[in-house]
Design an enzyme around this catalytic site. Structure first.
Site, PDB file in Angstrom:
ATOM      1  N   LYS A  64       0.677  -1.094  -0.011  1.00 22.67           N
ATOM      2  CA  LYS A  64      -0.032  -0.124   0.019  1.00 22.67           C
ATOM      3  C   LYS A  64       0.937   1.282  -0.005  1.00 22.67           C
ATOM      4  O   LYS A  64       2.044   1.312   0.564  1.00 22.67           O
ATOM      5  CB  LYS A  64      -0.838   0.005   1.111  1.00 22.67           C
ATOM      6  CG  LYS A  64      -0.254   0.179   2.539  1.00 22.67           C
ATOM      7  CD  LYS A  64      -1.058  -0.262   3.784  1.00 22.67           C
ATOM      8  CE  LYS A  64      -0.093  -0.151   5.114  1.00 22.67           C
ATOM      9  NZ  LYS A  64      -1.030  -0.583   6.189  1.00 22.67           N
ATOM     10  N   TYR A  88      14.697  30.560   6.500  1.00 25.02           N
ATOM     11  CA  TYR A  88      13.540  31.135   7.130  1.00 25.02           C
ATOM     12  C   TYR A  88      13.650  31.555   8.727  1.00 25.02           C
ATOM     13  O   TYR A  88      14.258  30.723   9.288  1.00 25.02           O
ATOM     14  CB  TYR A  88      12.270  30.589   6.683  1.00 25.02           C
ATOM     15  CG  TYR A  88      11.904  30.406   5.199  1.00 25.02           C
ATOM     16  CD1 TYR A  88      11.935  31.700   4.588  1.00 25.02           C
ATOM     17  CD2 TYR A  88      11.640  29.322   4.618  1.00 25.02           C
ATOM     18  CE1 TYR A  88      11.638  31.672   3.315  1.00 25.02           C
ATOM     19  CE2 TYR A  88      11.358  29.268   3.378  1.00 25.02           C
ATOM     20  CZ  TYR A  88      11.385  30.517   2.678  1.00 25.02           C
ATOM     21  OH  TYR A  88      11.014  30.401   1.318  1.00 25.02           O
TER      22      TYR A  88
HETATM   23  C1  LIG Z   1      -0.105  -1.569   6.918  1.00 22.31           C
HETATM   24  C2  LIG Z   1      -0.678  -2.765   7.462  1.00 22.31           C
HETATM   25  C3  LIG Z   1       0.085  -4.076   7.650  1.00 22.31           C
HETATM   26  C4  LIG Z   1       1.594  -4.024   7.616  1.00 22.31           C
HETATM   27  O1  LIG Z   1       2.052  -3.628   8.851  1.00 22.31           O
HETATM   28  P1  LIG Z   1       3.645  -3.331   9.234  1.00 22.31           P
HETATM   29  O2  LIG Z   1       3.613  -2.942  10.570  1.00 22.31           O
HETATM   30  O3  LIG Z   1       4.198  -2.450   8.238  1.00 22.31           O
HETATM   31  O4  LIG Z   1       4.245  -4.703   8.852  1.00 22.31           O
HETATM   32  C5  LIG Z   1      -0.384  -5.144   8.023  1.00 22.31           C
HETATM   33  N1  LIG Z   1      -1.859  -5.192   8.108  1.00 22.31           N
HETATM   34  C6  LIG Z   1      -2.469  -4.386   7.856  1.00 22.31           C
HETATM   35  C7  LIG Z   1      -4.243  -4.602   8.072  1.00 22.31           C
HETATM   36  C8  LIG Z   1      -2.098  -3.039   7.574  1.00 22.31           C
HETATM   37  O5  LIG Z   1      -2.930  -2.016   7.644  1.00 22.31           O
END
Ligand SMILES: *Cc1c(COP(=O)(O)O)cnc(C)c1O
Length: 368
Positions: free
Chosen positions: A36, A262
């Site tokens: 993702k 800045y």
């Molecule tokens: C993002 C996510 C993961 C991965 O988690 P990590 O801590 O990056 O391994 C696994 N399961 C779900 C449902 C997630 O949303």
């Protein structure tokens, strides 16, 4: 050094090796790599291919659009998406073989009546403590019975039941595990036989053997970073996949008293050589790290001075002979002497996940 001005070099071999390593640690029959958010900033398609090469047999994404992009790019592996628009139309995703994570009774009905040509496969996402998007425990009995009915009629198949841990404490994770087991028992009672039961993400895959079940969902660890505050990636046998780098755009020596960037939050106490680095918060470099961050240039780490701006930041290079065009590395593999994403997270008061996932669209991803 030549190449794009702003570059995230992505070591695909590291992703494959990390997946192989974590899969061996977990010892589960299946391993899903979560790609993702553009593969945690690394590039979803490249990350997916590297994960599959490393032994992943499932891919996970948050939403349907992410799944469809991977399919359009020719990624054929089993895939699950679990966070949906309230009005989501599941048809296109089902027709390209994407499993639908179901968190509400309405989603189950929407999948069953999607009009897809292919038989939909669903995986229930059940709420076990995080108070986010899982199916509420009070809905479990009725929804599981309804799913069994839909399965018998051929409208869909229930492939999995999943949940997600809070990592708040071993006790909290144990409570979630118990709750998950009761969901599984109710599913079974309703006549469902989900072949994929999964609860653990990277942290659980490593530290909660009882949470491994049939599949672990590997996100951050696949990219070589640790989900833990008390153990770094290399302690876990992982290699960070992303190196964020650019080239020095200008070098100047300023006089004592000169203000830098800045608000002049930093003024040179003496004549100082400064290198201009063309990466800023629009590229995901956290402004909150102004005043504490370091950047690697010409073989050494040097402090960032003054505010990190939208497109650029200023580094105090001291006596190091730095020239325009020299490579500047913000983070990468600490084994190479460069700062780590973990350090940037500490400097910015956040977590390594946020450092890599926020790298912006101006930064070219270069697979290596
Ligand atoms: C993002 C996510 C993961 C991965 O988690 P990590 O801590 O990056 O391994 C696994 N399961 C779900 C449902 C997630 O949303």
């Amino acid at each position: 050094m030549s190449g794009p001005l702003r570059e995230a070099v992505v070591d695909l071999g590291a992703i494959s090796a990390n997946v192989a390593r974590l899969r061996a640690v977990a010892g589960t029959p299946h391993a899903m790599v979560v790609v993702k958010a553009n593969g945690y900033g690394h590039g979803a398609v490249a990350a997916a291919e590297a994960a599959l090469a490393g032994g992943a047999d499932w891919l996970g994404v948050a939403d349907l659009a992410e799944a469809l992009v991977l399919r359009a790019e020719g990624i054929r592996a089993p895939m699950l998406a679990w966070l949906h628009d309230p009005e989501a139309d599941f048809r296109a995703a089902i027709d390209v073989g994407v499993d639908i994570g179901v968190s509400t009774p309405a989603q189950l009905e929407a999948v069953a009546s999607s009009g897809a040509r292919a038989r939909p496969h669903v995986q229930f996402k059940v709420e076990t403590g995080l108070s986010r998007n899982g199916l509420a425990p009070e809905d479990w009995p009725a929804v599981f019975r309804r799913a069994a009915e839909l399965e018998r009629s051929g409208a869909l198949a229930v492939r999995g039941v999943m949940s997600h841990l809070s990592n708040a404490s071993p006790e909290d994770d144990a409570d979630a595990l118990e709750s998950f087991r009761s969901a599984l028992a109710l599913a079974e009672e309703a006549g469902l036989r989900p072949e994929l039961r999964h609860l653990a993400a990277t942290a659980g895959a490593i530290r909660r053997p009882a949470a491994r079940f049939d599949l672990v969902r590997l996100g951050i660890g696949a990219y070589g970073l640790s989900p833990f505050a008390d153990e770094a990636g290399d302690d876990l046998g992982l290699r960070p996949a992303m190196t964020l780098r650019t080239r020095v755009a200008a070098v100047r020596t300023v006089a004592a008293g000169a203000g830098v960037s800045y608000d002049y939050t930093w003024r040179a106490p003496a004549a100082t050589r400064l290198a201009l680095v063309p990466l800023g918060y629009a590229d995901g470099v956290p402004r909150a790290a102004s005043g504490s961050a370091e950047v690697w240039i010409a073989g050494a780490r040097h402090p960032v001075r003054g505010r990190i701006a939208m497109d650029q930041l200023v580094v105090d290079v001291g006596d190091t002979p730095v020239a325009v065009g020299d490579e500047a590395v913000l983070f990468g593999d600490p084994a190479a002497g460069v700062p780590s994403a973990d350090e940037w997270a500490e400097w910015a008061g956040t977590i390594n996940y946020e450092i890599v996932t926020r790298i912006g669209p101006r930064v070219q991803r270069t697979p290596r």
